[in-house]
Design a protein around this motif. Structure first.
Motif, PDB file in Angstrom:
ATOM      1  N   UNK A 309       6.506   8.430   6.825  1.00 32.49           N
ATOM      2  CA  UNK A 309       6.932   9.766   6.747  1.00 32.49           C
ATOM      3  C   UNK A 309       8.432   9.934   6.153  1.00 32.49           C
ATOM      4  N   UNK A 310       9.096  10.639   6.309  1.00 29.14           N
ATOM      5  CA  UNK A 310      10.193  11.106   5.179  1.00 29.14           C
ATOM      6  C   UNK A 310      11.218   9.961   5.820  1.00 29.14           C
ATOM      7  N   UNK A 311      11.692  10.163   7.300  1.00 34.69           N
ATOM      8  CA  UNK A 311      12.346   9.155   7.333  1.00 34.69           C
ATOM      9  C   UNK A 311      12.590   7.495   7.338  1.00 34.69           C
ATOM     10  N   UNK A 312      11.205   7.170   6.881  1.00 36.84           N
ATOM     11  CA  UNK A 312      11.134   5.467   6.250  1.00 36.84           C
ATOM     12  C   UNK A 312      11.647   5.248   4.964  1.00 36.84           C
ATOM     13  N   UNK A 313      12.347   7.038   4.571  1.00 37.12           N
ATOM     14  CA  UNK A 313      12.509   6.021   2.914  1.00 37.12           C
ATOM     15  C   UNK A 313      12.298   5.427   2.086  1.00 37.12           C
ATOM     16  N   UNK A 314      12.962   4.319   1.978  1.00 38.84           N
ATOM     17  CA  UNK A 314      12.424   3.525   0.656  1.00 38.84           C
ATOM     18  C   UNK A 314      10.516   3.251   0.857  1.00 38.84           C
ATOM     19  N   UNK A 315      10.136   3.080   2.209  1.00 42.96           N
ATOM     20  CA  UNK A 315       8.880   3.427   2.001  1.00 42.96           C
ATOM     21  C   UNK A 315       8.187   3.621   1.512  1.00 42.96           C
ATOM     22  N   UNK A 316       8.172   5.122   2.185  1.00 45.05           N
ATOM     23  CA  UNK A 316       7.402   5.911   1.273  1.00 45.05           C
ATOM     24  C   UNK A 316       7.318   6.033  -0.262  1.00 45.05           C
ATOM     25  N   UNK A 317       8.762   5.681  -0.930  1.00 45.72           N
ATOM     26  CA  UNK A 317       8.939   5.546  -2.154  1.00 45.72           C
ATOM     27  C   UNK A 317       7.532   4.961  -2.909  1.00 45.72           C
ATOM     28  N   UNK A 318       7.907   3.894  -2.003  1.00 47.11           N
ATOM     29  CA  UNK A 318       6.618   2.571  -2.553  1.00 47.11           C
ATOM     30  C   UNK A 318       5.362   3.038  -2.545  1.00 47.11           C
ATOM     31  N   UNK A 320       4.314   6.067  -2.108  1.00 49.02           N
ATOM     32  CA  UNK A 320       3.842   7.079  -3.506  1.00 49.02           C
ATOM     33  C   UNK A 320       2.972   6.727  -4.178  1.00 49.02           C
ATOM     34  N   UNK A 321       3.670   5.132  -4.640  1.00 46.44           N
ATOM     35  CA  UNK A 321       3.369   4.543  -6.022  1.00 46.44           C
ATOM     36  C   UNK A 321       1.928   3.485  -5.805  1.00 46.44           C
ATOM     37  N   UNK A 322       1.623   3.909  -4.716  1.00 47.32           N
ATOM     38  CA  UNK A 322       0.348   2.830  -4.643  1.00 47.32           C
ATOM     39  C   UNK A 322      -0.654   3.586  -6.034  1.00 47.32           C
ATOM     40  N   UNK A 323      -2.135   2.481  -6.077  1.00 49.95           N
ATOM     41  CA  UNK A 323      -3.142   3.666  -6.266  1.00 49.95           C
ATOM     42  C   UNK A 323      -4.362   3.060  -6.286  1.00 49.95           C
ATOM     43  N   UNK A 356      -3.425  -3.454  -8.438  1.00 44.16           N
ATOM     44  CA  UNK A 356      -5.451  -2.481  -9.434  1.00 44.16           C
ATOM     45  C   UNK A 356      -4.243  -2.457 -10.800  1.00 44.16           C
ATOM     46  N   UNK A 357      -4.823  -2.726 -11.938  1.00 41.77           N
ATOM     47  CA  UNK A 357      -4.206  -2.442 -12.826  1.00 41.77           C
ATOM     48  C   UNK A 357      -4.435   0.058 -12.811  1.00 41.77           C
ATOM     49  N   UNK A 358      -3.749   0.159 -13.199  1.00 47.75           N
ATOM     50  CA  UNK A 358      -3.628   1.168 -13.440  1.00 47.75           C
ATOM     51  C   UNK A 358      -3.635   1.700 -14.545  1.00 47.75           C
ATOM     52  N   UNK A 359      -4.888   3.051 -14.924  1.00 48.22           N
ATOM     53  CA  UNK A 359      -5.857   3.353 -15.865  1.00 48.22           C
ATOM     54  C   UNK A 359      -5.283   4.777 -16.115  1.00 48.22           C
ATOM     55  N   UNK A 360      -4.525   4.959 -17.746  1.00 47.84           N
ATOM     56  CA  UNK A 360      -4.762   6.897 -17.866  1.00 47.84           C
ATOM     57  C   UNK A 360      -6.084   6.499 -19.082  1.00 47.84           C
ATOM     58  N   UNK A 405       6.260  -0.716  -9.127  1.00 41.88           N
ATOM     59  CA  UNK A 405       5.827  -1.294  -7.948  1.00 41.88           C
ATOM     60  C   UNK A 405       5.617  -2.988  -8.461  1.00 41.88           C
ATOM     61  N   UNK A 406       6.290  -3.853  -7.413  1.00 36.77           N
ATOM     62  CA  UNK A 406       6.016  -5.201  -7.817  1.00 36.77           C
ATOM     63  C   UNK A 406       4.948  -5.238  -5.973  1.00 36.77           C
ATOM     64  N   UNK A 407       4.393  -6.879  -6.440  1.00 36.40           N
ATOM     65  CA  UNK A 407       4.191  -7.105  -5.080  1.00 36.40           C
ATOM     66  C   UNK A 407       5.468  -7.967  -4.018  1.00 36.40           C
ATOM     67  N   UNK A 408       4.697  -7.538  -3.317  1.00 41.28           N
ATOM     68  CA  UNK A 408       5.847  -7.965  -1.955  1.00 41.28           C
ATOM     69  C   UNK A 408       6.274  -7.224  -0.659  1.00 41.28           C
TER      70      UNK A 408
END
Ligand SMILES: [Zn+2]
Length: 446
Positions: A309-318, A320-323, A356-360, A405-408
């Motif tokens: 959710x929105x208040x999770x801040x940094x977590x929400x941003x991360x 979004x970048x998962x694939x 995972x590799x992100x492929x376009x 993103x990085x692992x972690x």
């Protein structure tokens, strides 16, 4: 002469309009000492499962552990009962105070087990009452009696594993409900001087103070930390601009992740349980209205939704970048599925284990002139705007894109952390089982 031992559990005296069970405990510290009681531990502030639907605000229960003279046993019990009756919001619907008295030096294993279930899951009042009868403990309940569950759980959670401390300062009653007056600069200063041995003083994303609660409760501010000495030192650095009626150091399971229980398979998720689970991201994240991010994870047993959710801040941003294809460990409370939907884990943390590799897929380059080709439609080939060539048999080319993103491990922003959430600063500071507890001189006032 203090000789007998008693554990007094308290829960659910507060409402949204009044009170705080820690305050009842703080008043009792003073009152019980007047009766000659000696405390064998700091008052324990035990946070229970934050995902139970009927929880009190912070779902915190309290336990006072004392040595006392048996001649004043009845007086002690009366004092506890009248303090609860004086300070609890008894007429508020949903405020269901409970008091449990348990005599004896050692807490039976079965009560410790009961406490763990109350922190990591759901237990019923029936179970609590059965156990109280079996132990020959005494319980006093009000309204629905639900507070007896937390009262017994607080007795059973002896905080032998990882634990932290919190010093709580209380306001003069005439100031309840008014804006809290504390010198902000002194709080930032205190944070600089005592972090990481104190934690969650300020939200570093928003540069905001979070040691002062909102609402009508009696707490002026609370400082969390690793030892009683450090929270007391930090307390001395903060400048209140209104009277402090009393303060007490509590020992607590806050900031320890004690609520999260690992599940082996996603099909084992139960509603309202806080969990740690692993799975492969099976859909790319979606941003949905009201600004939360949702993605699915799966294993061989099930598929579940994960929401940041929105208040999770940094977590929400991360998030979004998962694939699809990323392998992750997720931490959070399970929400019951509604209708045909899947269960949802409301995220507190994500650990990215494998990316995972992100492929376009891009249009190929013109073999004649080197310019990027234009598509003529799905499976219709490509044409070159530069030299006019057409290529029917060329296919799109795979391009690996650098991941953002990085692992972690990623943790929800400080302001949206649960009381129980272990913040980043505490990783590596966990106390081993059996860490000795010493009452320092002056752990409360008055
Ligand atoms: Zn060309």
């Amino acid at each position: 002469m203090a000789s007998a031992l008693m554990h007094i559990g308290l829960d659910d005296t507060d409402s949204t309009r009044k009170g705080c069970t820690t305050y009842v405990a703080a008043v009792l510290v003073e009152e019980l000492q007047k009766l000659g009681a000696e405390f064998t531990d700091y008052p324990n502030l035990v946070r229970l499962n934050p995902n139970v639907p009927w929880k009190t605000r912070g779902n915190g229960a309290l336990c006072l552990r004392i040595k006392y003279d048996e001649n004043v046993e009845e007086k002690i019990k009366e004092t506890v009962i009248s303090a609860v009756e004086e300070f609890a919001d008894l007429t508020f619907r949903g405020t269901d105070p409970g008091i449990v008295f348990f005599k004896g030096a050692k807490i039976p294993r079965i009560v410790k087990f009961f406490a763990k279930s109350t922190i990591t899951g759901i237990v019923s009042l029936k179970e609590a009452l059965k156990l109280i009868k079996r132990l020959k403990a005494e319980a006093v309940g009000y309204n629905s009696y639900r507070g007896i569950i937390g009262g017994l759980a607080a007795i059973g959670e002896t905080l032998e594993e990882d634990h932290t401390y919190e010093i709580l300062a209380y306001r003069a009653p005439e100031n309840y409900g008014l804006k809290r007056l504390v010198d902000d600069a002194s709080i930032f200063e205190m944070d600089r001087a005592t972090a990481p041995y104190t934690f969650n003083n300020v939200d570093s994303e928003k540069r905001r103070i979070i040691i002062t609660p909102r609402g009508p409760d009696p707490i002026l501010f609370g400082i969390r930390g690793e030892t009683p000495e450090i929270v007391k030192k930090a307390f001395a650095m903060v400048k209140p601009l209104e009277p402090v009626e009393r303060w007490v150091i509590f020992r607590t399971n806050q900031g320890t992740d004690a609520h999260l229980k690992r599940v082996k398979m996603l099909c084992d998720l139960k509603p309202h349980h806080p969990v740690i689970a692993r799975g492969v991201v099976s859909t790319n994240p979606k941003v949905v209205p009201r600004r939360h991010v949702i993605f699915q994870i799966k294993d061989e047993s099930a598929v579940v939704d994960c929401a940041a959710y929105e208040p999770t801040g940094a977590l929400r941003k991360i998030a979004r970048k998962l694939v699809a294809g990323d392998f992750v460990e997720v931490y959070g409370g399970v929400r019951r599925p509604t209708g045909n939907c899947l269960s949802t884990i409301n995220l507190e943390k994500i650990r990215i284990l494998r990316l995972a590799p992100k492929v376009l897929y891009q249009n190929p380059i013109c073999p004649n002139c080197g310019k990027r080709l234009k598509s003529m439609g799905k499976n219709k080939g490509f044409r070159c705007d530069a030299c006019g060539s057409r290529f029917i048999n060329l296919k799109k080319v795979e391009v690996k894109v650098k991941r953002e993103v990085r692992r972690g491990l990623y943790i929800t922003s400080t302001r949206s952390q649960r009381h129980l959430t272990k913040p980043a600063a505490r990783y590596g500071m966990e106390k081993p089982r059996g860490t000795p507890v010493r009452l320092i001189d002056g752990w409360h006032f008055p």
